[in-house]
Design a protein around this motif. Structure first.
Motif, PDB file in Angstrom:
ATOM      1  N   GLY A   1       0.831  -1.216   0.008  1.00 38.21           N
ATOM      2  CA  GLY A   1      -0.055  -0.039   0.037  1.00 38.21           C
ATOM      3  C   GLY A   1       0.932   1.336   0.192  1.00 38.21           C
ATOM      4  N   SER A   2       2.052   1.208   0.006  1.00 41.56           N
ATOM      5  CA  SER A   2       3.088   2.447   0.099  1.00 41.56           C
ATOM      6  C   SER A   2       3.297   2.943  -1.202  1.00 41.56           C
ATOM      7  CB  SER A   2       4.245   1.977   0.580  1.00 41.56           C
ATOM      8  OG  SER A   2       4.976   1.015   0.032  1.00 41.56           O
ATOM      9  N   ILE A   3       3.135   4.142  -1.402  1.00 41.36           N
ATOM     10  CA  ILE A   3       3.193   4.781  -2.867  1.00 41.36           C
ATOM     11  C   ILE A   3       4.891   4.964  -2.919  1.00 41.36           C
ATOM     12  CG2 ILE A   3       3.098   7.046  -4.165  1.00 41.36           C
ATOM     13  CD1 ILE A   3       0.591   7.612  -2.427  1.00 41.36           C
ATOM     14  N   ILE A   4       5.202   4.393  -4.297  1.00 47.33           N
ATOM     15  CA  ILE A   4       6.475   4.136  -4.682  1.00 47.33           C
ATOM     16  C   ILE A   4       6.887   5.449  -5.660  1.00 47.33           C
ATOM     17  CG2 ILE A   4       6.721   2.021  -4.016  1.00 47.33           C
ATOM     18  CD1 ILE A   4       6.216   1.235  -7.121  1.00 47.33           C
TER      19      ILE A   4
ATOM     20  N   GLY B   1      -6.845   8.379 -10.499  1.00 40.96           N
ATOM     21  CA  GLY B   1      -6.979  10.085 -10.757  1.00 40.96           C
ATOM     22  C   GLY B   1      -5.698  10.592 -10.825  1.00 40.96           C
ATOM     23  N   ASN B   2      -4.538  10.381 -10.050  1.00 39.40           N
ATOM     24  CA  ASN B   2      -3.491  11.124 -10.016  1.00 39.40           C
ATOM     25  C   ASN B   2      -2.092  10.539 -10.521  1.00 39.40           C
ATOM     26  OD1 ASN B   2      -2.888   9.406  -7.816  1.00 39.40           O
ATOM     27  ND2 ASN B   2      -2.882  10.950  -6.220  1.00 39.40           N
ATOM     28  N   GLY B   3      -2.263   9.119 -10.727  1.00 41.29           N
ATOM     29  CA  GLY B   3      -1.026   8.403 -11.363  1.00 41.29           C
ATOM     30  C   GLY B   3       0.074   7.952 -10.388  1.00 41.29           C
ATOM     31  N   SER B   4      -0.370   8.103  -8.920  1.00 37.38           N
ATOM     32  CA  SER B   4       0.586   7.568  -8.059  1.00 37.38           C
ATOM     33  C   SER B   4       0.548   5.804  -8.004  1.00 37.38           C
ATOM     34  CB  SER B   4       0.171   7.858  -6.601  1.00 37.38           C
ATOM     35  OG  SER B   4       0.138   9.350  -6.479  1.00 37.38           O
ATOM     36  N   LEU B   5       1.750   5.288  -8.052  1.00 38.13           N
ATOM     37  CA  LEU B   5       2.006   3.910  -8.193  1.00 38.13           C
ATOM     38  C   LEU B   5       2.276   3.459  -6.674  1.00 38.13           C
ATOM     39  CD1 LEU B   5       4.352   3.488 -11.190  1.00 38.13           C
ATOM     40  CD2 LEU B   5       2.032   2.706 -10.850  1.00 38.13           C
TER      41      LEU B   5
END
Length: 789
Positions: free
Chosen positions: A399-402, A436-440
């Motif tokens: 679940g952490s954003i990389i 929505g924002n493209g965060s992986l």
């Protein structure tokens, strides 16, 4: 013509008169003087005197093509010997004598019997003789004279060709020679002007002229342009008699073509052109064609197009179509409506083969203005980078954003964009993205040692127009953390000799680690704390990621301890520090004086000294083979032979006879023994059943012999009843096949299912509930009421 004949007659008359009155002065030497020859005659030997010849002529002249009513008078032959008494005879021989020319043998008058043509023959050579009619002797030696045919103008000039073809470059100067024509006249060029030809031009003025004597055609006007007129037809006349009135003439035609020279520059028909291009047009896309007109032809009309200036010179290009001489405007770079919507070009058209003679006419090139407008189209989203590189620690939590990718709509509308991961590139679904924002972010834990790199594809799609989408590669590098402990690099088989000395190196060990620290591996070795001071062995760290195992005493005994276990702790130097314990197994072995191992097994001490390991293996194999043979022999002895269920084919009870073809009724006796049915006594023999184990409580009943009964049908019914009531019958359905059918048999089915002893009223309605597979069976057993009816 009558006047001409009269003059001719008069002319010849005066000539003959003069000739007759005055001897000709043009006689040959042979006949122009008198000779006196003295000699003997064959007859009388008299002296012969050669007298002077008295011919009164030498040559005659005659006009050709005489058309008078009478024959044309040529002249008169006369000799001095002719006394007018008719004793002489004139004879004419030579060219045309007797056919063209006839002579009056009495008077010597010569006439032309036919019309003569000088062009066929201009000179006739004739010979004349004067013969004494009485003696037949010549009074004069034969003499030769000439008749010449005077020419008249009866042939017109003729050209060597009926039609001439010539060419000359356009813009040629006045007096430029084009071609020479030639005409010939068959008349006599040495007599009068009948063959004197003069040339003149009848058609083709004022463009061309002709030299009257030589027939050379020349240009008469300057700067004749092929573009104005290319073909000219000139008519030339040739007239004899020096061109005077009354002369004959002939004509010929000369076709003259003006060939092209590069005397015209290219010219654009328009001062400006307008084109448009969608912004999505790839480089090389043609947008339109322009053409500069050049009235010249061939290589003189070849044009080269180029962009001289303009704000679109870097974005567009122009190429020349060699077949059509058109300029094709193409896209050179990618266009962007949002950046610039209109471009202006200055296009130049230039002749590739200019003629230096006409450079003073002006520059042989022309320019025009080309305007190109860019059309807006709905473009797919554009990412901020051509690719993305993301680094993430392998211990990152789920679940952490990389990382993040960014794309936007390049159009003016700036439509909203959603992001997604191409699952074909992430089959394990380790990564996910916020639409929505493209965060992986991570969906599963990472393991660098299993997969150090992940290459996924992210898709950006316009929400209002899902057809507009683009992709971008994302390279994810997994960063290592120290989550694995070092361990032995190999499995070590370590031994120590019984005669080893203290401080002797018996093994060198090394370690490996699945992790990859940025500064490289660094391992440390030591004994576990419980064995920090080992009485038998010690561990020495070599400071190079290896360690040595050393002996601490002299001599080891296999009989007391054959194997030692040495636990060793291995540390790394990364954070957090990881360690593991590996146990090293050390065997005590017998060695020679050089330290070479000979035997490490304790049982080897009890074996004779001369018995080798190979001999022991051979003995063991022999023992195993003997054991296998004994087991097989015992199994064969215990196996009992089983009797077959049916001894012979004579026992037809409960036999199932199968017919693969259609038999022949009673005549077919190959499948079973019909004699058994016809001889009931043979069936009465008591035989034990072989398909069941006999029991003593049941006695096999014997039926009364049917000696007197020869009805096979009755025999079958009796046997059927006996089998149904036999308590020793097997508890399973048995199919008894009776393949004999008598004559006019009224017997029904012989199946035991329809016998009287069976349960005829059993309910089979439950078969209908078993489904469609049992429908046929339910119809057979469930419809017995209808069958009975």
């Amino acid at each position: 013509m009558r006047t001409h004949s009269f003059l001719t007659v008069l002319l010849w008359s005066s000539v003959f008169y003069v000739v007759h009155m005055t001897p000709s002065q043009k006689r040959t030497n042979k006949h122009s003087h008198s000779e006196r020859i003295t000699g003997l005659s064959e007859n009388d030997g008299k002296t012969l005197h050669r007298t002077k010849r008295g011919w009164m002529w030498n040559q005659f002249f005659l006009l050709e093509e005489y058309t008078g009513p009478d024959t044309q008078y040529v002249g008169k032959l006369h000799t001095d010997q002719d006394k007018g008494d008719g004793n002489l005879k004139y004879i004419l021989t030579g060219d045309g004598a007797g056919s063209l020319f006839i002579i009056d043998e009495n008077t010597g008058d010569i006439h032309a019997a036919k019309k003569l043509d000088r062009e066929e023959k201009s000179l006739y050579v004739l010979r004349a003789k004067a013969i004494d009619r009485k003696t037949g002797r010549q009074v004069e030696p034969e003499s030769e004279f000439i008749i010449k045919i005077h020419d008249i103008n009866d042939n017109e000039p003729k050209f060597t060709k009926d039609m001439y073809t010539a060419s000359i470059p356009e813009m040629s100067g006045v007096g430029t020679s084009v071609i020479q024509v030639t005409a010939t006249d068959a008349d006599d060029a040495n007599y009068g002007n009948s063959a004197k030809v003069v040339y003149s031009i009848l058609q083709g003025q004022p463009y061309f002229s002709v030299d009257p004597e030589t027939g050379i055609i020349k240009t008469a006007l300057p700067d004749m342009s092929r573009e104005n007129r290319e073909q000219y037809q000139v008519v030339i006349q040739a007239k004899d008699m020096g061109g005077q009135m009354g002369g004959l003439s002939g004509t010929t035609t000369v076709n003259i073509t003006l060939t092209d020279v590069n005397d015209n520059p290219p010219r654009f028909p328009q001062s400006s052109y307008q084109f448009s291009s969608p912004e999505s047009a790839p480089p090389g896309t043609p947008l339109g064609r322009i053409k500069a007109n050049d009235p010249d032809v061939g290589e003189n009309a070849e044009i080269e197009y180029s962009i001289s200036n303009g704000d679109g010179s870097d974005m567009f290009d122009i190429i020349t179509d060699k077949d059509t001489q058109e300029g094709i405007i193409t896209v050179k770079k990618h266009l962007d409506f949002e950046n610039k919507v209109l471009y202006t070009l200055r296009v130049e058209a230039t002749n590739t083969h200019p003629d230096p003679r006409f450079l003073q006419l002006g520059p042989f090139k022309d320019t025009t203005l080309v305007k190109i407008s860019v059309e807006d189209i709905d473009e797919p989203p554009v990412f901020s980078r051509p690719w993305y590189l993301i680094e993430v620690d392998e211990d990152a939590k789920e679940g952490s954003i990389i990382g993040q990718v960014v794309a936007q709509d390049p159009d003016i509308a700036k439509n909203a964009i959603k992001y997604s991961v191409d699952r074909h590139t992430d089959l394990d679904r380790i990564f996910n993205i916020y639409s929505g924002n493209g965060s992986l972010f991570l969906s599963k834990p990472l393991d660098r040692e299993e997969t150090p790199w992940h290459n996924i594809t992210v898709i950006a799609t316009e929400i209002n127009n899902p057809k507009q989408s683009s992709q971008i590669p994302v390279f994810i590098r997994i960063l290592d953390i120290n989550d694995h402990a070092p361990e032995f690099a190999n499995y070590y088989e370590t031994f120590v000799c019984e005669n080893a000395k203290a401080g002797q190196l018996i093994q060198t060990v090394s370690a490996i680690d699945k992790d990859q620290p940025p500064r490289g591996h660094k391992f440390f070795f030591e004994l576990v704390p419980e064995f920090a001071v080992h009485p038998n062995f010690s561990v020495v760290d070599n400071k190079d990621n290896t360690a040595g195992i050393m002996t601490r005493r002299n001599g080891y005994s296999r009989s007391k301890t054959s194997t030692y276990l040495l636990p060793i702790i291995i540390f790394d130097n990364d954070y957090p520090i990881q360690s593991s314990t590996g146990t090293l197994t050390i065997r005590v072995c017998a060695c020679d004086s050089r330290g070479n191992m000979q035997s490490c097994s304790a049982e080897a001490l009890l074996l004779p000294a001369g018995l080798s390991t190979g001999a022991l293996v051979a003995i063991l194999l022999c023992i195993i083979i003997l054991l296998v043979l004994v087991v097989l022999f015992t199994a064969l002895k215990r196996q009992r032979k089983k009797e077959p269920l049916i001894i012979s084919k004579d026992d037809v009870r409960d036999n199932i006879v199968t017919y693969n073809d259609e038999g022949g009724g009673e005549e077919d006796t190959q499948a079973f023994d019909i004699g058994t049915l016809r001889n009931p006594e043979a069936r009465e023999e008591s035989k034990m059943r072989r398909d069941v184990i006999p029991e003593t409580i049941f006695q096999i009943r014997r039926t009364a012999p049917l000696w007197e009964n020869i009805d096979v049908q009755d025999f079958i019914h009796r046997r059927l009843k006996e089998n149904d009531l036999d308590p020793a019958a097997p508890p399973y359905d048995s199919l008894a096949t009776y393949a004999y059918e008598g004559n006019d048999s009224i017997a029904n089915s012989l199946s035991s299912l329809e016998s009287l002893t069976t349960e005829g009223n059993q309910d089979y309605d439950y078969l209908s509930d078993w489904g469609p597979r049992f429908k046929k069976l339910a119809d057979m057993y469930g419809g017995e009421d209808s069958d009975r009816d």
